[in-house]
Design an enzyme around this catalytic site. Structure first.
Site, short mmCIF file in Angstrom:
data_model
loop_
_atom_site.label_atom_id
_atom_site.label_comp_id
_atom_site.label_asym_id
_atom_site.label_seq_id
_atom_site.Cartn_x
_atom_site.Cartn_y
_atom_site.Cartn_z
CG HIS A 104 101.31 49.54 88.84
ND1 HIS A 104 100.20 50.32 89.07
CD2 HIS A 104 101.30 49.25 87.53
CE1 HIS A 104 99.53 50.47 87.94
NE2 HIS A 104 100.18 49.85 86.98
CG HIS A 106 104.09 47.78 84.04
ND1 HIS A 106 103.16 46.79 83.86
CD2 HIS A 106 103.38 48.91 84.25
CE1 HIS A 106 101.94 47.30 83.94
NE2 HIS A 106 102.04 48.59 84.19
P1 5GP Z 1 98.51 49.88 84.39
O1 5GP Z 1 97.81 49.83 83.06
O2 5GP Z 1 97.66 50.52 85.45
O3 5GP Z 1 99.90 50.43 84.29
O4 5GP Z 1 98.73 48.36 84.78
C1 5GP Z 1 97.87 47.63 85.58
C2 5GP Z 1 98.34 46.21 85.49
O5 5GP Z 1 97.69 45.46 86.52
C3 5GP Z 1 98.00 45.52 84.16
O6 5GP Z 1 99.21 45.15 83.51
C4 5GP Z 1 97.18 44.31 84.59
O7 5GP Z 1 97.48 43.15 83.86
C5 5GP Z 1 97.53 44.15 86.06
N1 5GP Z 1 96.46 43.54 86.84
C6 5GP Z 1 95.13 43.85 86.81
N2 5GP Z 1 94.46 43.09 87.68
C7 5GP Z 1 95.36 42.28 88.28
C8 5GP Z 1 95.25 41.27 89.30
O8 5GP Z 1 94.17 40.96 89.83
N3 5GP Z 1 96.40 40.64 89.66
C9 5GP Z 1 97.60 40.95 89.10
N4 5GP Z 1 98.67 40.27 89.53
N5 5GP Z 1 97.74 41.91 88.16
C10 5GP Z 1 96.64 42.56 87.75
#
Ligand code: 5GP
Ligand code: ZN
Length: 146
Positions: A104, A106
């Site tokens: 993903h 951001h």
């Molecule tokens: P990472 O740390 O893996 O780059 O980011 C994962 C992101 O997923 C985090 O910013 C977190 O807030 C988001 N996230 C986690 N669970 C959910 C969810 O159930 N729904 C949505 N829309 N975002 C989520």
């Protein structure tokens, strides 16, 4: 048809088993609000195929999934008059802060005095010409054999 995984959070969101506030969707990608809203308008761009992170991407995957970044970035920027900039970032691997193991990107809009600090540091004083050359050569060599 997308390759989805049963236990993956973002595959569940893509399948609609977990609700999301979707801002854009087509056969290849889905873009929805990050639940944490680091800043208002924080969006995640997600390929519909279960790719773990950039280390799983082929050049074709990159073309197919990343082409939406500028369009989305501009739309988010336009969506709120306060927004004057954006951090576009992706965490690849646990050590880099990746928590959800489905790729993903951001998109985090920025506005003056939003209080958000993206961590950084400057180690330039510790490096001389030889050290820079060694690192650059290691990467160039790695590119040649990949
Ligand atoms: P990472 O740390 O893996 O780059 O980011 C994962 C992101 O997923 C985090 O910013 C977190 O807030 C988001 N996230 C986690 N669970 C959910 C969810 O159930 N729904 C949505 N829309 N975002 C989520
Ligand atoms: Zn997944």
């Amino acid at each position: 048809m997308s390759h989805l995984e049963a236990d993956c959070l973002f595959c569940k969101i893509i399948r609609g088993e977990i609700p999301s506030y979707t801002v854009f969707e087509n056969d290849d990608v889905k873009a929805f609000l990050d639940i944490s809203q680091v800043n208002p308008g924080h969006v995640l761009l997600v390929p519909k195929n279960h790719l773990v992170n950039f280390f799983s991407y082929s050049p074709e995957d990159a073309q197919r999934y990343l082409q939406y970044i500028p369009t989305l970035a501009k739309a988010i920027l336009k969506s709120n008059a306060r927004f004057t900039g954006m951090n576009v970032m992706t965490n690849n691997g646990q050590v880099a802060g990746q928590v959800v193991m489905h790729s993903h990107i951001h998109l985090i809009p920025r506005f003056p005095d939003d209080g958000l600090t993206i961590p950084t540091r400057n180690n330039a004083a510790k490096y001389d010409q030889a050290a820079y050359e060694q690192i650059a050569n290691d990467i160039k060599q790695s590119l040649e054999v990949s």
